[in-house]
Design an enzyme around this catalytic site. Structure first.
Site, PDB file in Angstrom:
ATOM      1  N   LYS A  85      24.202 -48.488   2.767  1.00 45.22           N
ATOM      2  CA  LYS A  85      24.350 -47.390   3.732  1.00 45.22           C
ATOM      3  C   LYS A  85      23.604 -46.160   3.238  1.00 45.22           C
ATOM      4  CE  LYS A  85      28.650 -49.022   5.643  1.00 45.22           C
ATOM      5  NZ  LYS A  85      30.080 -49.188   5.426  1.00 45.22           N
ATOM      6  N   GLN A 122      35.096 -46.163   3.326  1.00 40.80           N
ATOM      7  CA  GLN A 122      34.915 -47.613   3.215  1.00 40.80           C
ATOM      8  C   GLN A 122      36.283 -48.300   3.098  1.00 40.80           C
ATOM      9  OE1 GLN A 122      31.789 -49.160   3.321  1.00 40.80           O
ATOM     10  NE2 GLN A 122      32.992 -51.046   3.406  1.00 40.80           N
ATOM     11  N   ASP A 131      32.677 -44.053  12.462  1.00 37.71           N
ATOM     12  CA  ASP A 131      33.129 -45.445  12.556  1.00 37.71           C
ATOM     13  C   ASP A 131      33.847 -45.708  13.886  1.00 37.71           C
ATOM     14  OD1 ASP A 131      32.554 -47.418  10.754  1.00 37.71           O
ATOM     15  OD2 ASP A 131      34.124 -46.865   9.318  1.00 37.71           O
TER      16      ASP A 131
END
Ligand code: NDP
Length: 292
Positions: A53, A97, A120
């Site tokens: 990422k 995460q 997200d």
């Protein structure tokens, strides 16, 4: 002949498009989108995701802020970091995460992120917006699946779609997105009766189960489009490990009109969509139009 939907190439194109738009808003508005990624603990798979990422964020011309915290971090410490990132004007997207260590309540952390920085799309406010058809942030993996479906099929209206799997991060948002596209949506899960029969009626099959090669080719309607979200690590005959999806690719690719491979299908789209979401939010937060 089945069409293989090349997620790797699609994602590369999307990342290049994001990069071009980032360059434009930097030049025209002096805004550099910033993505903060928070990793708690040392899970090897999560470390690889976070590294990728960060790398792709920088390649797209954005700022990458990585926060690596020890596994014993308390919930309060993590929430304090989220607060700082919420306030930080150079951060337009925050991603924590998952999974988080057991002492931390994932829901509390996700819902502590400012909804307009929740790239997200897991915050309850964004989930609610997706469910009610309002304009919010869409979770990256289902968004990537939708982009590939629309690219191949064009208008999805009236198609029968089945989503196998009802998780909050993939199955449910995928179902809501396809409903928004006016598909007739079936949500299947571990209690579904006659799963092969349900799948055989569908024009679009999205598999998000986490069971290697579960969906067989003779469950798929000839001419259907198959999107395989599953990522399963298996031991191959030669003793090495390899990745397979939830769909038995060999048999399904004999009948499907189009199919995503694993690896190289949905996987690469997830980070590309994360960059796409971060760019969108940077524009929204600075009240500037998203470049064409
Ligand atoms: P979850 O484990 O959260 O959900 C799995 C779902 O599959 C559940 O809804 C479960 O049903 C259903 N299921 C399990 N067994 C069966 C069965 N025999 N028949 C029908 N349905 C079944 O998984 P995720 O949604 O998080 O992930 C799914 C897969 O996608 C995994 O392989 C994961 O690695 C992959 N993934 C890939 C991503 C990418 O970037 N490409 C991103 C995220 C996930 P029930 O609810 O009834 O238990």
């Amino acid at each position: 002949m089945t069409h293989i939907i090349d997620g790797k190439a699609f994602a590369k194109g999307l990342r290049a498009e994001v990069g071009r738009k980032v360059a434009h808003i930097k030049e025209a508005h002096g805004v550099t989108p910033g993505l903060a990624v928070v990793l708690v603990g040392e899970d090897p798979a999560s470390q690889v995701y976070v590294r990728n990422k960060g790398k792709q964020t920088v390649e797209a011309g954005m700022q990458s802020f990585e926060h690596k915290l020890p596994a014993e971090t308390s919930q309060d410490e993590l929430l304090a970091l989220i607060d700082r990132l919420n306030e930080d004007a150079s951060v337009h997207g925050i991603l924590v995460q998952l999974p988080l260590p057991a002492q931390i309540d994932e829901e509390a952390v996700i819902n502590a992120i400012r909804p307009d920085k929740d790239v997200d799309g897991f915050h309850l406010s964004n989930v609610g917006k997706l469910a009610t058809g309002a304009d919010g942030i869409v979770p990256c993996t289902p968004l990537g699946c939708l982009m590939m479906l629309k690219d191949y099929l064009g208008d999805l209206s009236g198609k029968r779609a089945i989503i196998v799997g009802r998780s909050n991060i993939v199955g449910k948002p995928m179902g809501l997105l396809l409903l928004r596209e006016s598909c007739t949506v079936t949500m299947a899960h571990s209690r579904t009766v006659d799963l092969p029969g349900e799948i055989r009626r569908a024009d679009i099959v999205v598999a998000a189960v986490g069971r290697p090669k579960m969906i067989q080719g003779d469950w798929v309607k000839p001419g259907a489009v198959v999107i395989d979200v599953g990522i399963n690590r298996i031991e191959k005959e030669d003793g090495k490990t390899g990745l397979v999806g939830d769909v038995d690719y060999e048999s399904a690719s004999q009948v499907a009109a189009a199919i995503t491979p694993v690896p190289g299908g949905v996987g690469p789209m997830t980070i590309a969509c994360l960059l796409h979401n971060t760019l969108q939010q940077a524009c929204r937060l600075h009240d500037i139009p998203v470049p064409e």
